[in-house]
Every structure is written in structure tokens, then in C-alpha cells.
Design an enzyme around this catalytic site. Sequence first.
Site, PDB file in Angstrom:
ATOM      1  N   CYS A 125      -2.393   9.060   2.571  1.00 45.01           N
ATOM      2  CA  CYS A 125      -2.047   8.595   1.219  1.00 45.01           C
ATOM      3  C   CYS A 125      -3.181   8.868   0.243  1.00 45.01           C
ATOM      4  CB  CYS A 125      -1.737   7.110   1.254  1.00 45.01           C
ATOM      5  SG  CYS A 125      -3.052   6.189   2.046  1.00 45.01           S
ATOM      6  N   GLU A 177       0.888  -1.182   0.000  1.00 42.18           N
ATOM      7  CA  GLU A 177       0.000   0.000   0.000  1.00 42.18           C
ATOM      8  C   GLU A 177       0.913   1.216   0.000  1.00 42.18           C
ATOM      9  OE1 GLU A 177      -3.185   0.087  -0.235  1.00 42.18           O
ATOM     10  OE2 GLU A 177      -3.764  -1.983   0.192  1.00 42.18           O
TER      11      GLU A 177
HETATM   12  P1  NAD Z   1       8.065   5.317   4.934  1.00 45.62           P
HETATM   13  O1  NAD Z   1       8.073   4.477   3.719  1.00 45.62           O
HETATM   14  O2  NAD Z   1       9.224   6.185   5.197  1.00 45.62           O
HETATM   15  O3  NAD Z   1       7.918   4.409   6.241  1.00 45.62           O
HETATM   16  C1  NAD Z   1       6.885   3.440   6.379  1.00 45.62           C
HETATM   17  C2  NAD Z   1       7.389   2.339   7.297  1.00 45.62           C
HETATM   18  O4  NAD Z   1       8.502   1.683   6.680  1.00 45.62           O
HETATM   19  C3  NAD Z   1       7.879   2.808   8.660  1.00 45.62           C
HETATM   20  O5  NAD Z   1       7.566   1.821   9.616  1.00 45.62           O
HETATM   21  C4  NAD Z   1       9.397   2.877   8.459  1.00 45.62           C
HETATM   22  O6  NAD Z   1      10.126   2.729   9.660  1.00 45.62           O
HETATM   23  C5  NAD Z   1       9.618   1.684   7.558  1.00 45.62           C
HETATM   24  N1  NAD Z   1      10.818   1.762   6.724  1.00 45.62           N
HETATM   25  C6  NAD Z   1      11.429   2.860   6.225  1.00 45.62           C
HETATM   26  N2  NAD Z   1      12.485   2.495   5.467  1.00 45.62           N
HETATM   27  C7  NAD Z   1      12.520   1.139   5.482  1.00 45.62           C
HETATM   28  C8  NAD Z   1      13.364   0.165   4.875  1.00 45.62           C
HETATM   29  N3  NAD Z   1      14.381   0.526   4.073  1.00 45.62           N
HETATM   30  N4  NAD Z   1      13.113  -1.130   5.096  1.00 45.62           N
HETATM   31  C9  NAD Z   1      12.081  -1.518   5.868  1.00 45.62           C
HETATM   32  N5  NAD Z   1      11.233  -0.647   6.471  1.00 45.62           N
HETATM   33  C10 NAD Z   1      11.451   0.666   6.267  1.00 45.62           C
HETATM   34  O7  NAD Z   1       6.706   6.120   4.866  1.00 45.62           O
HETATM   35  P2  NAD Z   1       6.140   7.172   5.916  1.00 45.62           P
HETATM   36  O8  NAD Z   1       6.859   8.440   5.727  1.00 45.62           O
HETATM   37  O9  NAD Z   1       6.098   6.579   7.287  1.00 45.62           O
HETATM   38  O10 NAD Z   1       4.617   7.268   5.420  1.00 45.62           O
HETATM   39  C11 NAD Z   1       4.245   8.099   4.393  1.00 45.62           C
HETATM   40  C12 NAD Z   1       4.057   7.336   3.100  1.00 45.62           C
HETATM   41  O11 NAD Z   1       3.182   6.221   3.309  1.00 45.62           O
HETATM   42  C13 NAD Z   1       3.386   8.187   2.064  1.00 45.62           C
HETATM   43  O12 NAD Z   1       3.986   7.985   0.816  1.00 45.62           O
HETATM   44  C14 NAD Z   1       1.951   7.652   2.052  1.00 45.62           C
HETATM   45  O13 NAD Z   1       1.271   7.877   0.858  1.00 45.62           O
HETATM   46  C15 NAD Z   1       2.156   6.219   2.321  1.00 45.62           C
HETATM   47  N6  NAD Z   1       0.933   5.612   2.861  1.00 45.62           N
HETATM   48  C16 NAD Z   1       0.231   4.779   2.046  1.00 45.62           C
HETATM   49  C17 NAD Z   1      -0.952   4.231   2.508  1.00 45.62           C
HETATM   50  C18 NAD Z   1      -1.746   3.308   1.631  1.00 45.62           C
HETATM   51  O14 NAD Z   1      -2.647   2.663   2.147  1.00 45.62           O
HETATM   52  N7  NAD Z   1      -1.475   3.222   0.339  1.00 45.62           N
HETATM   53  C19 NAD Z   1      -1.417   4.520   3.788  1.00 45.62           C
HETATM   54  C20 NAD Z   1      -0.662   5.382   4.593  1.00 45.62           C
HETATM   55  C21 NAD Z   1       0.528   5.916   4.104  1.00 45.62           C
END
Ligand code: NAD
Length: 484
Positions: free
Chosen positions: A287, A254
Site C-alpha cells: 500500500c 488502513e
Molecule cells: P481487499 O480489500 O480485497 O481485501 C482485504 C481483506 O478484506 C481480505 O481479508 C478480504 O477477504 C476481505 N474482504 C474483501 N471483501 C470484503 C467484504 N465485502 N467484507 C468484508 N471483508 C472483505 O484488499 P486486498 O486485495 O487483499 O489488498 C490490497 C489492498 O489493500 C490495496 O488497496 C492496498 O493498498 C491495501 N493495503 C493497505 C494497507 C495499509 O496499511 N493502508 C496495507 C496493506 C494493503
Amino acid sequence: MTEPEPHSGVYVDGAWRAGSDGRTFEVRNPADDSVLATLADASAPDASDALAAAAAAQSSWGATPVGTRAGLLRELHNAVLERAEEFADLITAESGKTLADARGEVGYGAQFLAWFADQASQLPHGEHYTDPAGAVRILTQYRPVGPCLLITPWNFPLAMITRKLAPALAAGCTSVVKPAAQTPLTAVRLVELLHELGLPAGVVNLLSTTRAVEVSEAVFASPALRKVSFTGSTGVGSALLRAGAERVVNSSMELGGDAPLIVFDDAEPDHLDQVLVAKLRNSGQSCIAANRILVQDASADAFVEALAERFHALRVGAGRAEGTDVGPLIDDAAVRKVSRLVDEAVAAGARIAAQAPLPEGPGSYYPPTLLVDVPGECAIAREEIFGPVACVSRFKDEADAIRTANATQAGLASYVFTQDLSKALRVGTALDFGIVGVNRGFVSTAAAPFGGIKTSGLGREGGLHGLDEYLECQYLSLPVNSPT
Ligand code: NAD
């Protein structure tokens, strides 16, 4: 060594523990930068132990009767709702969102627990049929995919977990949950409740950590990992797909959106309320937030004037404060990113049509801002803003609106406002997005198959398909006539 606090943040094989290297990290309130808690910071050995515990618990959890698994989800649903105010307060404290948004999230997050308890009783039972030549009997059956890694973002600290954990538990999968470092406290409280409800050891493990890469690499290193379900940015989602590619790890993604919101000249008079919901829920950090507002030429001036009035009147402040419409962003880095996008657009000729005042004092605030005349080459016209900034541009006709809306690599949510329902159907069908809100700015419910196409992801969460993501189909091929 002193006993770790029960809420240490790292829960492995049914017990809370200190992180294996003793490091801790602070969770802060973005409204005033105060420290809410200090948690154990999980590292690679904790992650390996967590996955090993999940793998050891898999066969017994998978064999636990569906009724027992569904019963646990119902009890968890009730336990969360009995503590709805406590959860809302915790979500507001660690994510910054307003109490009204947090209460909405508690309801939404709990819905998944009830929904998948019900879905569990309708788990596909399989089929039994004979092939057209009459030679073979096919017997299909479904089984849990196996131990899962569930990684969630900070913007919905409860709902993003229950949307994954509820179907995983219902399907009979064990898991390792890794919440975002900014918002682990809601996850800790949820797992405490599961523990109190008697969840068997190893079925759910929790890794609060600031070391996301190290922890996820340790989990991916084990061949016991069968699935990753990730919600977050598209860049990290791609990296996780690459990490799982060699062993073909089942993946649900997602990812980020770039939602267009299309307002036709014949939109209902009260559509502005819905536009504000689509733009400003969670301070624009969603998102599915309206990222590009496209308004038909004849009504554009009146629309901007009315929206400007609403933006001027917005009250920005701490999520817990009475009357707050828009809370802080998650942290100062988020504020810097949104400022950069707006400053660049203004330098290139965009005009600020309205901006709400900011509160005095500390906190990661950005003023709700209405931008018009944004040059197409600006980053803000192409990137996910993830903040309380509305960009309004104009379109001529239906074809123009569809072309502009689809001119993005993302494909999560979109919105159409018109009183002509056949136009809504026509335009909605032409939009390359997994979700189309028609005359609604709020499209989230456990009953819908939430998810995106293109770079916005793979798979669906919730709805009638959410359980499939955690099941594998197997068939037995049997001779029609038993050997004599
Ligand atoms: P992010 O990708 O930075 O982090 C999300 C999660 O991944 C966190 O738990 C983070 O610690 C972890 N993470 C980060 N780098 C990682 C890696 N290299 N390996 C494994 N895990 C890792 O995103 P964010 O800033 O927390 O959230 C915002 C983003 O999430 C936006 O792009 C938003 O659109 C998206 N989002 C999507 C949905 C959906 O349902 N499509 C819902 C909510 C948020």
C-alpha cells in the site's frame, strides 16, 4: 464425523473445528500454483460463534492484569522469532514474496508484539482534577473498546495481523481475526502459538474463509461487536464503514495508497537503491509502494537511464529461489490487472524503457517494467498499480512537484529525495499524506504511527497512538464536597 486437523483454519472458543457446513478451500503457492494446504472454509454460523466466544471472554480478558497481557505478547514475540525461518518460509510459500522480503516481514511483524508489550505497561492510567469553578472532581479512566473484528489483506500475512492483534490484546480487547483467503496459513501458525502459550479460550478466534462478505455480515449482525479494524482496499473499507454506521461501530481503516516519490535534482547519488525498495518490495504489492515517480527535469534523463539498467538486471523467479529479486504476484487475476494497466498506457503512447525477463513455466509472474511518457489520462497514472511497474514523469520545480503529488484522493505514503533538508521539511509538510519518507524508501517500523489521510483511512497503527485505537475514555463526575 472425522476429527478436523489441528490446522483446520477455523479456531473458535479455544478449539480448532471443521467449518459448520463442511466446506473447505485450497491455499496455493503463486510461484507454481501448487496446493499448499486445504483448510476449513468458515461460514456465517462459525462467524456468529466466534463473535459470541469473543464477547463471552471480553470481561475476564479486560480484567486480566496488564502485566499478564504484556507477558503473553512478549512470549509470543519470542516464539515467533525462534521460528523466524519457519514463518518466513510459510509467508513466501503462500504470498510469493522473496525470502528476503519474508524475513523482513517476520522481523517487522514481531516488532509489534514487543512494542505493544512495552506500550501496555504505559497504558494511560487516567487523570484526577477539579473543574475551574471548583464544583466538580473529574476522574478519567480508560477501558478496552470491546470485541473486535480484525480483517487483513494478503500482502503482509503476518505483520498486518500483529499490527492489530498486539494492541488489541494489550488494551484488553478480545477479537475475531479474518485473514485473506490467499494467505491464511501464517495466521493459523500464529494462533497455534497463542494456543500453546495458554491464551484463554475466546480471547482470539480465527476465521479462515473464502466467504468474506457472509462472514463479516454475520459478525456485524451482533450488537456485541464494538470495533472493526480493517486493512485492505478503499472500496471494501467504505463498505465496512457503512455496515458499522447504524450501530456506530468504532472503526480503524488502513486503505489503499497512491504514493508519489519525488526526486529533486540534488538527490543523494545512491538514492536509486531506495527508489527500488520503495517500488519493488513485495513485487510492488504494498500500500506504500511508490506509485508515481516524479523526477526533476534536469536529472530525469539520467535517472531513467540508470533505473532502466537496474530493471534490466532484475531476476524474477520463485521467492524461495536463491538470488530472486522479484517474486510472482499474488495470483493470475493480479497479473491480468497489471497487464491491462500497462497495455492501455502503451496503446495511449507510453514507452517501455526497460523490462526484466520472465522465468519459464507456471506461476503468476509479471515482468518488472519501467514506463515513461505516460499520458495523464491513463488509468495507470491514477490507480494503485500493485505490481512491479514503475511510471516515471517529470516536474519543473518545487511547486509543480507538490501540486502533482497531491493530485490524488489517496493520502497514505509519499517520498522525497533531496540533500537539502530544509527543502525536504518544506515539501514534506506540504504533502497531503500520513507518511513522508525523506531519502528513504523503507518507512515501516512498529515505532511509527502508520496510517493515511483522505481515502487512505482512519486512525493509526503502531507508534505512540496505536493503543488508543483499542481504548475508550470514561470519566466519573464527582462533587468536590461530599454530601453531608
Ligand atoms: P481487499 O480489500 O480485497 O481485501 C482485504 C481483506 O478484506 C481480505 O481479508 C478480504 O477477504 C476481505 N474482504 C474483501 N471483501 C470484503 C467484504 N465485502 N467484507 C468484508 N471483508 C472483505 O484488499 P486486498 O486485495 O487483499 O489488498 C490490497 C489492498 O489493500 C490495496 O488497496 C492496498 O493498498 C491495501 N493495503 C493497505 C494497507 C495499509 O496499511 N493502508 C496495507 C496493506 C494493503
